[in-house]
Design an enzyme around this catalytic site. Structure first.
Site, PDB file in Angstrom:
ATOM      1  N   GLU A 443       3.060 -13.233   5.380  1.00  0.00           N
ATOM      2  CA  GLU A 443       4.275 -12.635   4.847  1.00  0.00           C
ATOM      3  C   GLU A 443       4.702 -11.469   5.734  1.00  0.00           C
ATOM      4  OE1 GLU A 443       3.490 -10.364   1.410  1.00  0.00           O
ATOM      5  OE2 GLU A 443       5.592 -10.072   0.908  1.00  0.00           O
ATOM      6  N   ASP A 516      -0.022  -9.846   0.825  1.00  0.00           N
ATOM      7  CA  ASP A 516      -0.589  -8.630   0.250  1.00  0.00           C
ATOM      8  C   ASP A 516      -1.204  -8.908  -1.114  1.00  0.00           C
ATOM      9  OD1 ASP A 516       0.184  -7.222   2.402  1.00  0.00           O
ATOM     10  OD2 ASP A 516       2.046  -6.467   1.520  1.00  0.00           O
ATOM     11  N   ASP A 518      -0.705  -7.360  -3.744  1.00  0.00           N
ATOM     12  CA  ASP A 518       0.084  -6.753  -4.827  1.00  0.00           C
ATOM     13  C   ASP A 518       0.956  -7.801  -5.522  1.00  0.00           C
ATOM     14  OD1 ASP A 518       1.954  -7.343  -2.977  1.00  0.00           O
ATOM     15  OD2 ASP A 518       2.552  -5.283  -2.552  1.00  0.00           O
ATOM     16  N   ASP A 520       4.181  -8.402  -5.331  1.00  0.00           N
ATOM     17  CA  ASP A 520       5.084  -9.135  -4.437  1.00  0.00           C
ATOM     18  C   ASP A 520       4.340 -10.229  -3.674  1.00  0.00           C
ATOM     19  OD1 ASP A 520       7.321  -7.847  -5.151  1.00  0.00           O
ATOM     20  OD2 ASP A 520       7.441  -6.563  -3.359  1.00  0.00           O
TER      21      ASP A 520
END
Ligand code: 0RA
Length: 652
Positions: A443, A516, A518, A520
């Protein structure tokens, strides 16, 4: 049964007893032959095998509730209120109770003695003795004929206590309780995963209308969010597969409110089908089962249904003048947005194909085809508004399919023109052997940059993708194919898409999602998984898809930085370094790491941990993906917040 007369105690050993032990020994020598593997799947099959026996009792009309407990010592207990395994002496086995035979003789199960079942599940039909063979301890309690009986086994099926009466059965209760401790010397690991069991139990409850299956996990300290105050999670569906269809469609937008249903019961086989269309664009919402077992590979029941569905919709469309004489719908058009559950039961199911998940009985095809030709036509006549909506939807699907074909041709031409045909953004690897080639889908451009530096250029290719790729759950193929990120993915993997996807052409055997840790990152991971699940299903089914696990925390020891994968590693670290200041940084993004650190923590084969993605219960996964990707934003948000770390369809 008196202990003094048992063969063990009298010192005589009958021929039957020896065969028994040889049988179980064979299971211990080659467990894979009986339960598929000694990995997590095989381990969970032990529970299914016991539960299947209880479900058989339920299907024969003698059992209404099954309770499964995972105890804090790691053992599994399955308790039913069936008739109880017979306790009298077995006619063919000297000195053995029927219950002991069931527990120690391969394939004895519930099928002996004439009073067997009409149809029987059991994933491999191997019987409960296999569970005994692969356990370090098994305890059996049987309430029957007013008494409570007990026996237990150790070390792979050796009788430890022969069947004995231990008082009265409470309130004249009948039923069987089997508790087993899986053998740690046979299985790679012996930890049951609650969600894997729950998915399976929910499916069984849907397929056996009225049956109650309760589950409790006594290893937990805090209660499961779906559990009642006593810790039980219960599945119980009075609507059976009608409820199953509603469940699969619950986060989709239904084309109409009703769920259609029909069944046909013949002498030796039966079928029931429930169906509803939604406004979505998938044409793989058909889920089939034979004797309560998933038939992911389809087979005769699916073939019969598909043929009759297409035929019936065309006949109906022509008769009502929704379709011109010259127009006809294909099977894909007819199935777009369809969610259907086909459940057949038959005496002697033939499971075929490499994964034994394809139903081969020819008689089932004609039964399902005939049932659908007749009953679906009737249903359409009785529900004209729904009938019209279905035909209109199929006509729209047909138009879109033509547009998609044009878009696909464009991609193919583009691939042919651009030299090797690979997208510019792809940093390919040099190896020519797909088996050792890995594609990291990363990403963002900056993380992509670090990954390029961190990689082994021989085996690791990097494909940075930007932002959120298109939400494939909500887009039709023609629109999806216009999306740049999607085109790039298809070209890099190199095996086509949708119906044309050819697993033999994949350019990498590992497709690794690197995002990541997280919310997102979790969202983009889910988008990609959904894309693969919907458009390159075999990639997921053949377990080529992985999720990289960048560390969650970092801390400093002296002058060097130390990365910790998750909370457990953090806790372990604190235990080993009791005087360590609690200065842990939570890593927000891959971008915060030096490329050397990315290599060491996340990418190097020796150091990294990858999660392998697999889909065990496609019908349940279907609902999960729709929840994640569908229109219902509130549900999705809730789901992602509560499951951000534990994506349910991961089989780990
Ligand atoms: C053999 C024969 C009968 C029932 C069973 C086995 C049986 C096995 C299991 C395993 C778990 N729960 C079970 N419940 C029943 C028929 C019994 C009869 O004819 O009374």
């Amino acid at each position: 049964m008196s202990d003094a007369e048992s063969p063990e105690n009298s010192g005589s050993y009958s021929a039957e007893n020896i065969t028994v032990l040889e049988g179980l020994e064979a299971v211990r020598k080659r467990p894979g032959m009986y339960i598929g593997s000694t990995g997590p799947q095989g381990l969970h099959h032990l529970v299914y095998e016991v539960v299947d026996n209880s479900v058989d009792e339920a299907m024969a009309g003698h059992c209404s509730a099954i309770e499964v407990i995972i105890h804090s010592d790691g053992s599994a207990e399955v308790r039913d209120d069936g008739r109880g395994i017979p306790t009298g002496e077995h006619p063919q086995y000297e000195g053995m109770s029927a219950a002991e035979v069931v527990m120690t003789v391969l394939h004895a199960g519930g099928k002996f003695g004439g009073g067997g079942y009409k149809v029987s599940g059991g994933l491999h039909g191997v019987g409960i003795s296999v569970v005994n063979a692969l356990s370090e301890k098994v305890e059996v309690e049987i309430d029957r004929e007013g008494s409570r009986h007990f026996m237990d086994f150790k070390d792979g099926g050796n009788v430890s206590t022969k069947l004995e009466v231990r008082g009265d059965a409470p309130d004249g209760r009948t039923g069987t309780t089997v508790r087993f401790w899986p053998d740690g010397t046979i299985f790679e690991e012996t930890d049951f995963r609650a969600q894997t069991l729950l998915d399976r139990f929910q499916m069984m409850a849907f397929l056996n209308r009225g049956l109650k299956i309760r589950f409790r996990d006594d290893r937990r300290e805090d209660p499961h969010e779906d559990a009642n105050e006593d810790g039980w999670i219960e599945f119980h569906y009075e609507g059976g597969i009608i409820d199953f269809v509603r469940h699969v469609n619950q986060s989709k937008e239904a084309l109409f409110a009703k769920v259609g249903y029909y069944e046909v019961i013949e002498e030796e086989q039966e079928v029931e089908i429930a169906f509803q269309w939604n406004t979505g664009f998938n044409s793989d919402g058909l889920h089939s089962f034979a004797n309560g077992i998933t038939t992911g590979g389809g087979g005769m029941h699916e073939t019969g249904f598909r043929t009759a569905l297409t035929r019936t919709l065309n006949a109906y469309g022509h008769a009502k003048n929704f379709l011109k004489d010259s127009e006809s719908l294909t099977g894909d058009d007819a199935r777009e947005g369809l969610t259907a559950i086909i459940s057949v039961r038959l005496q002697d199911p033939q499971f075929e194909g490499q994964t034994k998940d394809k139903l081969g009985n020819v008689s089932v095809r004609s039964m399902v085809e005939k049932a659908t030709n007749e009953k679906l036509a009737e249903w359409l006549e009785e529900n004209p508004a729904e009938g019209k909506a279905i035909i209109n939807k199929a006509i729209a699907a047909q138009r879109a399919r033509e547009a998609a074909r044009a878009a696909r041709d464009t991609i193919r031409n583009k691939t042919a023109l651009d030299g090797a045909g690979m997208p510019e953004k792809l940093k390919d690897c040099s190896s020519k052997d797909p088996r050792e080639r890995e594609l990291f889908i990363v990403e963002g451009d900056s993380a992509g940059g670090s990954a390029i530096q961190a990689r082994d250029p021989k085996t690791m290719a990097i494909l940075p993708i930007r932002g959120k790729i298109l939400n494939v759950e909500r887009a039709r193929l023609d629109k999806m194919l216009k999306n740049n990120e999607v085109q790039t993915l298809i070209q890099a993997i190199g095996a086509g898409i949708g119906d044309e996807f050819d697993i033999n052409e994949i350019r990498y055997h590992k497709i690794i999602l690197l995002a990541d840790a997280d919310v997102d990152g979790s969202h983009i991971r889910t988008l990609l998984l959904t894309f693969f699940f919907r458009q390159m299903r075999e990639l997921v089914e053949n377990q080529h898809v992985y999720i990289a696990q960048p560390p969650l925390y970092s801390t400093t020891v002296g002058k060097s930085k130390k990365y910790l994968k998750d909370d457990r590693e953090k806790d372990d670290f604190l235990e080993q370094h009791p005087n360590h200041k609690k200065d842990f940084q939570r890593l927000k993004g891959l971008g915060e790491m030096q490329w050397q650190e990315l290599a060491e923590t996340t990418m190097n084969p020796g150091d990294r941990t990858l999660l392998q993605v697999s889909v065990e219960q496609a019908a349940i996964a279907d609902e999960v993906f729709s929840t994640l990707m569908g229109e219902d934003v509130a549900r999705r948000k809730h789901f992602i917040q509560t499951n951000a770390k534990d994506v349910r369809f991961l089989d780990i």
